[in-house]
Each structure stands twice: as C-alpha cells, then as structure tokens.
Design an enzyme around this catalytic site. Structure first.
Site, short mmCIF file in Angstrom:
data_model
loop_
_atom_site.label_atom_id
_atom_site.label_comp_id
_atom_site.label_asym_id
_atom_site.label_seq_id
_atom_site.Cartn_x
_atom_site.Cartn_y
_atom_site.Cartn_z
N ASP A 79 0.84 -1.20 0.00
CA ASP A 79 0.00 0.00 0.00
C ASP A 79 0.88 1.24 0.00
OD1 ASP A 79 -2.23 1.60 0.04
OD2 ASP A 79 -2.81 1.14 2.10
N LYS A 80 0.22 2.39 -0.22
CA LYS A 80 0.87 3.70 -0.18
C LYS A 80 0.09 4.59 0.76
CE LYS A 80 -0.63 7.07 -2.29
NZ LYS A 80 -1.10 8.48 -2.32
N HIS A 81 0.78 5.50 1.45
CA HIS A 81 0.07 6.51 2.24
C HIS A 81 0.68 7.87 1.97
CE1 HIS A 81 -2.15 8.32 5.54
NE2 HIS A 81 -1.03 8.96 5.84
N ARG A 167 -7.41 14.03 20.67
CA ARG A 167 -6.30 14.93 20.30
C ARG A 167 -6.83 16.18 19.63
NH1 ARG A 167 -3.29 11.49 16.26
NH2 ARG A 167 -2.03 13.33 15.92
N SER A 182 -0.73 7.00 14.78
CA SER A 182 -2.08 7.08 14.24
C SER A 182 -2.12 6.59 12.79
CB SER A 182 -2.55 8.55 14.34
OG SER A 182 -3.73 8.74 13.63
N LYS A 186 -3.43 2.25 11.50
CA LYS A 186 -4.50 1.92 10.54
C LYS A 186 -3.92 1.19 9.32
CE LYS A 186 -5.57 6.21 10.76
NZ LYS A 186 -5.90 7.54 11.16
N LYS A 187 -2.78 1.69 8.83
CA LYS A 187 -2.18 1.07 7.63
C LYS A 187 -1.73 -0.36 7.94
CE LYS A 187 -2.77 3.89 4.37
NZ LYS A 187 -3.35 3.56 3.09
N1 URA Z 1 -3.60 11.39 9.71
C1 URA Z 1 -3.87 10.46 10.64
O1 URA Z 1 -4.42 9.40 10.34
N2 URA Z 1 -3.51 10.68 11.91
C2 URA Z 1 -2.87 11.81 12.29
O2 URA Z 1 -2.55 11.95 13.45
C3 URA Z 1 -2.59 12.78 11.32
C4 URA Z 1 -2.96 12.54 10.01
#
Ligand code: URA
Length: 435
Positions: A79-81, A167, A182, A186-187
């Site tokens: 994957d890419k982020h 946050r 964070s 998820k990734k």
């Molecule tokens: N994107 C995210 O998923 N988390 C963050 O803290 C900042 C950007």
C-alpha cells in the site's frame, strides 16, 4: 494495571513499555480509559515525546486494538500513504497500477482533513461507489479484483479513532509520535508486507519545512520497519497543487484522463511511477525502484491499470462502464468561471493551502465535522509555478454551486498566486528518499 501508572511514566519521560502501550490501547478501545486520561496521555506525549521503542510499542498496540487482517494470496500485499496535499489523486492511479504489476492492494483511505483532499471523498463522487466495506467484504474483494480502495471499518484500529478525536479537541494533534502511531496503526492493521509513504512538504502540506518533513518521514519509516513492515518514504513537493485540479469529481476526472491516456497530467504520472517503483522494489517484484517505475509506466501505458480501476469501481457498486464513460458519469457544477490573473508576469509562488481552503469553502471539503460535501465543485486548469500569465490568460477555472460562491473563490484564487517579473526555478517533484 492502572492508567495513572502509564500516565506517570509518560509525564516523567520514562518511556512506554509494550505492556503499558497494550493496556492503554485496549482501554481506549473498550472505554476503560476515560476521556480525561486519554487527553492527559496525548498531551504528555505531545510535550515529552516518546523514544523509538515507545513509538513502536504504541503503534503496534493501537494496530492490535482491533481487527488485524491476515492474507493468504499469491502476491505481495502492499500500500501507499500520503501525508496529505492538494490535487493529489495518485492513489487512484497507483492502486490499480500496483495491482496490474502483481500486487494486492487493500488501500484503507481517509477523508479530507483541513485544506487537504481525501481519497474517500473523491471516490464518493462516482455514483454508487461504496466506501463502507466490512472487513470480510474487503478481504473477499481484494482477492477478486486485486485492489480495493475503501474506508476504515469500525473494527480497524479503534484505539486510534478514539485518541484522534480527543487529540483534536486537546491541541495535541501536532506530535510526530502521535501522528506516526495514528497513521501506521491503521495502515498496518491491513496486514501489509510493504508500504511506501509520500511525505509532502511545502505551502499546501502539513509539514511546511524540510526539517519537519524529514523528521516525520524518518519517524514513520523507522517505526513501520520496527513493527515489521518494509517501508520507504519519498519527501515530495507540495508548494503547488500536484495535479491541475482540486476538488472531488474534478480530481477523479483528471486521474481518469491520465489513467486512460486521454489527457495525461505528467506530474501525477511521474509521482505515481516513482512511488510505485519503490513499492515494487520493496515487495521483491522489481530489482530496484527504477525498474519498478518502468513497470508502473507499462501498467499505465497499456491501459491495464485503467481496466483494473474499472473492475474495482464495478465491484464497489459504481457504473459498469465508468472507464469508458467517466466524463458523463461524474457530477458537474452549474457555475463555471474563468479566473484571470491580476497582472502580468511569471507565477513565482502559490499558496496551496489557500487554494485548498477555497475548495473547502466552495463546499468541496468540510468546515466542521459532519458537513456534507458537494462533489462537483472545485478548481481546474490551475496554472503552475514558472508559467507566464497576464490579465488575458486564466489562472484557473472555478466550478461552483452559485455565482456568489464563484465570486468569492475567484478572489481567493487570485490572492493565492504571487507573480514576478523574472522566471523562477520550478520546484522539484521529489526531494529525498528515506528508507
Ligand atoms: N492522519 C492520521 O491518520 N492521523 C494523524 O494523526 C494525522 C494525520
């Protein structure tokens, strides 16, 4: 364990053990940790930071707070982020191009944040496209179509969902440690073998300076590797929009024109190839990033990536003929207005964040949580740094719901451009590779 024990350690900068991180992340997900405790935790990390083992421990713990996908597929799962920018529709090209090269791509994407666009918002401009797959549906469809772009289900990294919201209201978003945990929780919950990161720097990025971008890239790469995922990052330019369009349907249109070769945006294509090349090299499907980039070029040129994009859209409920008929299938705004430059000269600088906010105010993004997006609005034909403009030549085309909104956006676009008498150097597309 008691939350106060964990909080005291982070407050006193004594690090965070894997056991404590696990306990706290589970407590965030279950509700056992209170909002006050979660706010204190976020602020203590924002102020004191974490050491490298603490950052890995928090990332792993937040990843494991929900469902973690496991795959048994005949190709690598990659994957890419991107850390977020304007006019950046690379995901729409890259996911199917990687799939065309033999990868499986379960791309769990997000929505627009602040002035930046979000892949899910863009895809929702395609009529019928579903972004709310369950984990079971995601697993089945990735096996069938090789690439699926969807949203995070409630089962993916629930500790992050809770901590992110806290946050947001406790002024503790801007922490490299928390951003790292964070994004990666998820990734990595998607069960990736390899990940390539696009860390943006410049006027339209969250990281405005090279030092900030480098620090984030290094933190993301070392933490992802520490958590067992092969990762590299490219630090790339966001001193102007990446593509010439900003706005949901307009960006899908531009990505489709590039995918199908009907009107190629070279910056979009080049960044897709560079990021894809890195991913293919990490995944062992190319000898190095250059060979990988060549394979991505081939996937785009032959139309194989476009074909897979069409299969993904159809599998997710969109039009079966989307690739052939995308200009007719995407929504269009009722008001289209050319914006003329205020003077004559070369474009020397672009305030990309201001352009992003102009799109948000047109209705293409959210000013507050829960706002509805108008997929048809935005900007297109944006002029880039180094181009010559004059009052007879357009800076951009505004797509708006009303004449009044078009007036306001036109003024914002004009103000976002700085002109100069001498021709400036064009910014590089890619500054550095970290990994
Ligand atoms: N994107 C995210 O998923 N988390 C963050 O803290 C900042 C950007």
């Amino acid at each position: 364990m008691d939350a106060r024990e964990v909080l005291a350690r982070v407050r006193d900068a004594r690090g965070l053990t894997a056991e404590q991180a696990d306990w706290f992340a589970r407590g965030l997900a279950s509700g056992e940790v209170t909002d006050a405790q979660a706010g204190a935790f976020a602020m203590a990390i924002r102020l004191n930071g974490l050491d490298a083992p603490g950052r890995v421990a928090l990332t792993r713990a937040m990843r494991d707070s929900g469902q973690v996908l496991h795959w048994d597929l005949p190709g690598p799962v990659v994957d890419k982020h991107s850390t977020g920018g304007l006019g950046d529709s690379v995901s729409l090209l890259l996911a199917p191009a990687l799939a065309a090269c033999g990868c499986y791509v379960p791309m769990i994407s997000g929505r627009g944040l602040g002035h930046t666009g979000g892949t899910l918002d863009k895809l929702e401009s395609i009529p019928g496209y579903r972004t709310d797959l369950t984990v079971d549906e995601l697993q089945k469809l990735v096996r069938e179509t090789r690439c699926i772009i969807t949203g995070a289900s409630a089962d993916i990294a629930p500790a992050d969902r809770r901590l992110y919201a806290i946050r947001d209201v406790t002024a503790s978003v801007e922490s490299i440690d928390l951003i790292t945990a964070s994004i990666l929780s998820k990734k990595l919950a998607a069960g990736l073998e390899a990940l390539v990161l696009d860390v943006k720097v410049g006027s339209g990025a969250f990281m405005k300076t090279m030092d900030q971008a480098r620090a984030l890239a290094q933190s993301l790469v070392s933490t992802a590797q520490g958590a067992g995922c092969m990762t590299t990052a490219l630090i790339t330019d966001m001193n102007q929009p990446l593509g010439c369009s900003a706005g949901n349907a307009l960006e899908v249109l531009e990505a489709m024109e590039t995918l199908t070769g009907t009107a190629v945006n070279q910056a979009l294509w080049d960044l897709t190839a560079a990021l894809g090349g890195e991913a293919l090299a990490l995944a062992g499907l190319a000898a190095d990033a250059d060979e990988g980039a060549q394979k991505i070029d081939d996937a785009l040129e032959t139309g194989r990536a476009a074909e897979i994009f069409g299969e993904m859209v159809a599998a997710l409920g969109g039009p079966l003929d989307f690739v052939e008929r995308f200009p007719d299938r995407l929504p269009a705004a009722p008001v289209m207005r050319e914006v003329r430059a205020a003077g004559t000269g070369f474009v020397a600088a672009v305030d990309a964040e201001a352009l992003g906010m102009a799109v948000v105010r047109l209705g293409g993004g959210r000013l507050k949580n829960g706002d509805r997006i108008n997929p048809s609005v935005g900007l297109s034909e944006l002029v880039m740094i180094g181009e010559r403009v004059s009052p007879d030549l357009p800076l951009a085309m505004v797509h708006a719901a009303t004449e009044a909104e078009a007036d306001r956006a036109s003024a914002a676009v004009r103000a976002a451009y700085t002109l100069a008498d001498t021709e400036p150097d064009e910014p590089d597309l890619i500054y550095e590779r970290i990994g």
